[in-house]
Write an enzyme that holds these catalytic residues in place. Structure first.
Site, PDB file in Angstrom:
ATOM      1  N   ASP A   1     -12.356  11.054  43.692  1.00  0.00           N
ATOM      2  CA  ASP A   1     -11.432  11.212  43.180  1.00  0.00           C
ATOM      3  C   ASP A   1     -10.137  10.187  43.863  1.00  0.00           C
ATOM      4  O   ASP A   1      -9.412   9.786  42.937  1.00  0.00           O
ATOM      5  CB  ASP A   1     -10.937  12.648  43.417  1.00  0.00           C
ATOM      6  CG  ASP A   1     -11.678  13.645  42.837  1.00  0.00           C
ATOM      7  OD1 ASP A   1     -11.685  13.822  41.512  1.00  0.00           O
ATOM      8  OD2 ASP A   1     -12.526  14.404  43.513  1.00  0.00           O
TER       9      ASP A   1
ATOM     10  N   GLU B   1     -19.290  17.406  43.009  1.00  0.00           N
ATOM     11  CA  GLU B   1     -19.041  18.932  42.642  1.00  0.00           C
ATOM     12  C   GLU B   1     -19.966  19.679  41.962  1.00  0.00           C
ATOM     13  O   GLU B   1     -19.911  20.980  42.281  1.00  0.00           O
ATOM     14  CB  GLU B   1     -17.704  18.591  41.869  1.00  0.00           C
ATOM     15  CG  GLU B   1     -16.322  18.325  42.641  1.00  0.00           C
ATOM     16  CD  GLU B   1     -16.266  16.692  42.960  1.00  0.00           C
ATOM     17  OE1 GLU B   1     -15.066  16.438  43.372  1.00  0.00           O
ATOM     18  OE2 GLU B   1     -17.183  16.047  42.591  1.00  0.00           O
TER      19      GLU B   1
ATOM     20  N   ILE C   1     -14.216  17.174  50.485  1.00  0.00           N
ATOM     21  CA  ILE C   1     -13.273  18.385  50.683  1.00  0.00           C
ATOM     22  C   ILE C   1     -14.089  19.182  51.807  1.00  0.00           C
ATOM     23  O   ILE C   1     -15.246  19.253  51.968  1.00  0.00           O
ATOM     24  CB  ILE C   1     -13.117  19.437  49.476  1.00  0.00           C
ATOM     25  CG1 ILE C   1     -11.972  20.477  49.714  1.00  0.00           C
ATOM     26  CG2 ILE C   1     -14.566  19.874  49.160  1.00  0.00           C
ATOM     27  CD1 ILE C   1     -11.755  21.305  48.443  1.00  0.00           C
TER      28      ILE C   1
ATOM     29  N   ASP D   1     -12.137  18.533  39.557  1.00  0.00           N
ATOM     30  CA  ASP D   1     -11.014  18.818  38.888  1.00  0.00           C
ATOM     31  C   ASP D   1      -9.575  18.040  39.592  1.00  0.00           C
ATOM     32  O   ASP D   1      -8.711  18.452  39.013  1.00  0.00           O
ATOM     33  CB  ASP D   1     -10.890  20.235  38.832  1.00  0.00           C
ATOM     34  CG  ASP D   1     -10.734  21.033  40.372  1.00  0.00           C
ATOM     35  OD1 ASP D   1     -10.786  20.105  41.405  1.00  0.00           O
ATOM     36  OD2 ASP D   1     -10.505  22.138  40.400  1.00  0.00           O
TER      37      ASP D   1
ATOM     38  N   GLY E   1     -14.301  14.514  46.683  1.00  0.00           N
ATOM     39  CA  GLY E   1     -12.943  14.012  46.712  1.00  0.00           C
ATOM     40  C   GLY E   1     -12.658  12.524  46.900  1.00  0.00           C
ATOM     41  O   GLY E   1     -11.626  12.077  46.609  1.00  0.00           O
TER      42      GLY E   1
END
Length: 279
Positions: A128, A148, A69, A156, A125
């Site tokens: 993810d 994270e 991110i 999340d 991310g």
């Protein structure tokens, strides 16, 4: 053919029925800014409906897959959500999180198989993203980090839900998520996070495109039905998965692709020699 879908994602078509999506922000190590989160949803929504696409390859431009991110770009929305009181602020925060979750859920929902090719860093991310893909490949210099907790939050947008389904060891998943330590290519292969490791990016992309070509050469009815049912079975019991499969194939078996594929097999021909109708 080459085209830039938006500012952060470029879309190429290197072979028939293969779409290559490249995270295209190398000057920022492919960090995920607001435009990225929006463009990925738009891109995969379009691909899901594109009859000319049968398989997708995802890669990152430059030396790293993604730094995760983009905190500087995202901070205002994530750290200061709007709202007149705690309840309204919380509702707005939930809406923001759900929007970002959709960026990777759309990859999983896309019926076309997605092969992701990772070189260098795959942080936050990035994990993810790759856990929402179907096949994961990497280079020998690749490393993965569930980052994270190091920035004060629980992941999340998919890692905590999908990584335990990808890696067999719950203990290892917990260790990675709780310590934010790096996992390098050999351990990633050993644990099942990736299925193949290549010496460099050139070899990896060649391997990814070759694999994509093999998938694209099969019946799209068979391939897309296989992906849909693999994901359904992951999240349901064996009995439920079998029932869903029976319901699925009671119509999907009534395709000309079965007879075409059987005839080619009897003639010792590759499925890639068959012309399948678009789906």
């Amino acid at each position: 053919q080459t085209g830039v879908y938006g500012f952060q994602v470029s879309v190429l078509q290197p072979a028939t029925a293969v779409t290559h999506i490249e995270l295209h922000r190398p000057e920022k190590r492919n960090a995920m800014n607001k435009a990225f989160w929006r463009e990925m949803v738009e891109c995969f929504t379009q691909i899901a409906e594109d009859p000319d696409c049968r398989v997708v390859v995802v890669s990152g431009a430059g030396d790293v897959f993604t730094a995760g991110i983009d905190l500087m770009d995202m901070a205002s929305e994530v750290l200061h959500p709007e709202g007149d009181d705690m309840a309204r602020t919380s509702w707005n925060m939930r809406r923001i999180i759900a929007k970002y979750q959709e960026t990777f859920s759309v990859i999983e929902r896309c019926p076309k198989p997605v092969v992701v090719a990772v070189q260098g860093a795959c942080i936050g991310g990035g994990v993810d993203l790759i856990t929402a893909c179907d096949i994961r490949l990497c280079t020998q210099d690749a490393w993965f980090q569930v980052k994270e907790v190091d920035i004060g939050l629980a992941a999340d947008v998919g890692t905590l839900q999908r990584l335990p389904k990808v890696i067999g060891s719950r203990s290892l998943v917990n260790e990675l998520a709780l310590t934010a330590r790096k996992m390098y290519a050999d351990e990633a292969k050993e644990s099942g996070l990736v299925s193949r490791v290549f010496p460099d990016k050139v070899a990896m992309l060649a391997g990814a495109l070759e694999m994509a070509g093999e998938i694209a050469g099969r019946s799209p009815v068979a391939v897309q039905g296989t992906k849909v049912n693999l994901i359904y079975s992951r999240d349901h019991s064996v009995a439920e998965g079998l029932n869903y499969m029976a319901t699925w194939n009671m119509s999907m078996l009534q395709t000309e692709d079965v007879m075409k594929s059987a005839a080619a097999s009897m003639e010792k021909k590759s499925p890639k020699t068959i012309t399948f109708s678009k789906l």
